[in-house]
Write a protein that holds these residues in place. Structure first.
Motif, mmCIF file in Angstrom:
data_model
loop_
_atom_site.group_PDB
_atom_site.id
_atom_site.type_symbol
_atom_site.label_atom_id
_atom_site.label_comp_id
_atom_site.label_asym_id
_atom_site.label_seq_id
_atom_site.Cartn_x
_atom_site.Cartn_y
_atom_site.Cartn_z
ATOM 1 N N ILE A 424 13.427 -33.173 0.045
ATOM 2 C CA ILE A 424 13.196 -31.816 0.539
ATOM 3 C C ILE A 424 13.754 -30.768 -0.410
ATOM 4 N N LEU A 425 15.011 -30.971 -0.829
ATOM 5 C CA LEU A 425 15.690 -29.964 -1.642
ATOM 6 C C LEU A 425 15.174 -29.982 -3.074
ATOM 7 N N PRO A 426 14.962 -28.837 -3.684
ATOM 8 C CA PRO A 426 14.642 -28.802 -5.114
ATOM 9 C C PRO A 426 15.718 -29.529 -5.913
ATOM 10 N N THR A 427 15.326 -30.123 -7.012
ATOM 11 C CA THR A 427 16.248 -30.954 -7.792
ATOM 12 C C THR A 427 17.512 -30.201 -8.178
ATOM 13 N N PHE A 428 17.357 -28.949 -8.620
ATOM 14 C CA PHE A 428 18.546 -28.215 -9.067
ATOM 15 C C PHE A 428 19.467 -27.878 -7.890
ATOM 16 N N VAL A 429 18.921 -27.743 -6.688
ATOM 17 C CA VAL A 429 19.753 -27.510 -5.505
ATOM 18 C C VAL A 429 20.495 -28.793 -5.133
ATOM 19 N N ALA A 430 19.762 -29.903 -5.062
ATOM 20 C CA ALA A 430 20.385 -31.188 -4.713
ATOM 21 C C ALA A 430 21.458 -31.568 -5.724
ATOM 22 N N ASP A 431 21.170 -31.409 -7.012
ATOM 23 C CA ASP A 431 22.140 -31.774 -8.051
ATOM 24 C C ASP A 431 23.394 -30.899 -7.974
ATOM 25 N N SER A 432 23.204 -29.618 -7.678
ATOM 26 C CA SER A 432 24.358 -28.715 -7.573
ATOM 27 C C SER A 432 25.238 -29.097 -6.390
ATOM 28 N N LEU A 433 24.622 -29.433 -5.259
ATOM 29 C CA LEU A 433 25.389 -29.869 -4.092
ATOM 30 C C LEU A 433 26.135 -31.172 -4.375
ATOM 31 N N LYS A 434 25.458 -32.115 -5.046
ATOM 32 C CA LYS A 434 26.082 -33.400 -5.348
ATOM 33 C C LYS A 434 27.289 -33.240 -6.264
ATOM 34 N N ALA A 435 27.234 -32.255 -7.140
ATOM 35 C CA ALA A 435 28.379 -32.005 -8.018
ATOM 36 C C ALA A 435 29.506 -31.281 -7.273
ATOM 37 N N ALA A 436 29.148 -30.399 -6.344
ATOM 38 C CA ALA A 436 30.152 -29.553 -5.697
ATOM 39 C C ALA A 436 30.894 -30.263 -4.573
ATOM 40 N N LEU A 437 30.225 -31.103 -3.804
ATOM 41 C CA LEU A 437 30.854 -31.673 -2.605
ATOM 42 C C LEU A 437 32.103 -32.492 -2.912
ATOM 43 N N PRO A 438 32.104 -33.377 -3.936
ATOM 44 C CA PRO A 438 33.360 -34.074 -4.263
ATOM 45 C C PRO A 438 34.465 -33.112 -4.707
ATOM 46 N N LEU A 439 34.084 -32.019 -5.370
ATOM 47 C CA LEU A 439 35.081 -31.025 -5.775
ATOM 48 C C LEU A 439 35.656 -30.309 -4.555
#
Length: 512
Positions: A424-439
């Motif tokens: 569902i999420l655009p790639t750049f949105v999904a990738d940004s979330l995946k990088a931010a959540l562990p941080l």
């Protein structure tokens, strides 16, 4: 003599007047009997150290007794032909109407949705049956989106207008006086309907008009001047002043403006998911405890991270809250959050979103960001399988690209379906979330966990369209007498800032 001082209290002391007097006397270095009364100006929780405390900014009255009167606003009966049409009965529209009354102008509010009482039936149908009434839902109706989405009054709009006036008006109409002193004031979805109804009654009792089931379908124009509006394709309402306060989800208004060749512009917004944790996890992390003290409210959080120059941030955090289906049209999924005044539900949720820039969606169409937003919402509906069932995934599974074998218990009533949110999420949105959540997890213990659920999509953080206006007159640059206002025009972000913008637009009419 009056002096202002900051004191600290343990949570269990917060309602103890004798303890407050004792701390005031110690801080001022005077005898306690000299303090004849005091007034709390601000109250906040400081949980930065292991020991959680309250910080109070207090005005002490020394050797004198002063009875401070609470501020009230009077709205005398209007006896004038001078009027202003206000499109939308959200916070911007209601406060614009109140200010019009103060300024001797008759407000005529037209609202496409229903009053708060009738709205409840449509919200029940959304939650229980997955049925969306496109004219009456969480976004459309008396009080706007804020009525049934929490009533958070926190704002940074100090320079735009009188925040205290907005809060005082809410108190005058039934809100708890605590909102005047709390650092993060909050009314609660369960209490807002009565307050909104009271504000409407004030407007009507003073001679203003409020029309429900009254949808703006066209503008009446004479060259570059507005002369009124057409409602429901039939009724003409005439006025040389129209405040357009339709909120960020009234897509048909943007389309109407474009059809009438009235200038609008594409605007950046943010897109992501709503993340829900058990409230106990948030309490434990923020208050450094296993079990939250009964003297502390459910904890909130605020997160922000920069991922490759793109902002990722939490938004509209609801302690003790519920995830709500906020679709305004058929075949789309939009989620938001709300909480009651006591914030006593077992979950905490927050929008967690990624900045979308104009460069992310190429083209010259002023509606291109809106169309992009709509496409994501429709895709979420399709992947969810219908009936407003929302696509969802556990947090760590999402980051590690795993389909969740099951989903945790959550507050979203229409139901959730385990999917890969990358669909569902655009790639750049999904990738940004995946990088931010562990941080985020490194900043707050326990945040990064598979007990948390990601529910899609959170897409109505702000308007994807701006309706331009002059900075001085608040009027549209092409159409004299048309006042684009608040969130729907791209000039506010929340109840208080929208209310302030409504007041400013009403004052602009008076100045004109």
């Amino acid at each position: 003599m009056q002096k202002e001082i900051e004191i600290t209290l343990a949570p269990e002391q917060i309602t103890n007047e004798q303890q407050i007097l004792k701390n005031l006397a110690a801080g001022l270095k005077i005898a306690q009997n000299r303090i004849k009364s005091f007034k709390i100006l601000k109250r906040s929780i400081d949980a930065r150290s292991r020991k959680v405390i309250y910080r109070l900014q207090v005005r002490a009255f020394i050797d004198e007794i002063i009875e401070e009167q609470s501020q009230t606003f009077n709205y005398p009966k209007i006896h004038t032909n001078k009027s202003a049409i206000i499109v939308g009965a959200g916070p911007a529209g209601l406060f614009a109407a109140l200010q019009c009354l103060e300024n001797g102008i008759k407000p005529i509010i037209i609202e496409r949705g229903k009053d708060v009482k009738q709205r409840r039936r449509d919200l029940a149908a959304i939650n229980k049956q997955g049925l969306v009434n496109t004219e009456s839902n969480y976004c459309y109706g008396e009080g706007g989106a804020g009525t049934y989405s929490d009533g958070k009054l926190y704002t940074r709009s100090n320079k735009r207008g009188d925040i205290n006036k907005v809060l005082q008006v809410f108190v005058q109409h039934g809100a708890q006086p605590d909102i005047l002193i709390d650092a993060r004031p909050h009314i609660g979805t369960n209490k807002l309907p009565q307050i909104i109804t009271s504000i409407r009654e004030t407007i009507e009792n003073a001679g203003g008009e409020v029309h429900f089931d009254a949808k703006l379908t066209d503008f009446i124009l004479s060259k570059d001047h507005i002369k009124g509006v057409i409602v429901n394709n039939i009724t003409e309402i005439l006025s040389d002043h129209v405040i357009l306060a339709t909120g960020h989800s009234a897509r048909d208004i943007y389309e109407l403006l474009q059809q009438r060749n009235i200038l609008i512009e594409a605007k950046p917004f943010a897109l992501g998911v709503r993340i829900e944790h058990p409230q106990q996890i948030i309490d434990s992390a923020q208050y450094h405890c296993d079990i939250r003290s009964e003297f502390l409210p459910p904890a909130y959080y605020s997160m922000v991270e920069q991922v490759n120059t793109r902002g990722v941030f939490s938004f509209c955090m609801c302690p003790g809250g519920i995830i709500a289906p906020c679709s305004t049209d058929l075949h789309e999924i939009v989620v938001n959050g709300w909480s009651p005044s006591k914030r006593n539900n077992p979950f905490a949720n927050s929008g967690t979103v990624v900045q979308i820039t104009l460069d992310d969606v190429k083209g010259d169409d002023p509606l291109r960001m809106l169309n992009f937003q709509s496409q994501i919402e429709q895709l979420a509906f399709k992947v969810g399988g219908g009936n407003l069932v929302a696509p969802a995934q556990r947090m760590i599974d999402f980051v590690e690209n795993k389909l969740s074998a099951d989903l945790p218990k959550n507050s979203y009533l229409p139901g959730t379906k385990s999917v890969m949110l990358d669909q569902i999420l655009p790639t750049f949105v999904a990738d940004s979330l995946k990088a931010a959540l562990p941080l985020f997890g490194k900043k707050m213990k326990g945040y990064y966990t598979n007990e948390a659920i990601l529910v899609g999509v959170e897409s109505r953080t702000s308007s994807p369209v701006r309706i331009p206006r002059d900075k001085e007159t608040f009027q549209h640059p092409q159409i004299k007498g048309l006042y684009p206002c608040a969130e729907g025009a791209g000039y506010a972000g929340g109840i208080v800032s929208a209310a302030i913008d409504g007041i400013n637009c009403a004052n602009a009419i008076l100045n004109k």
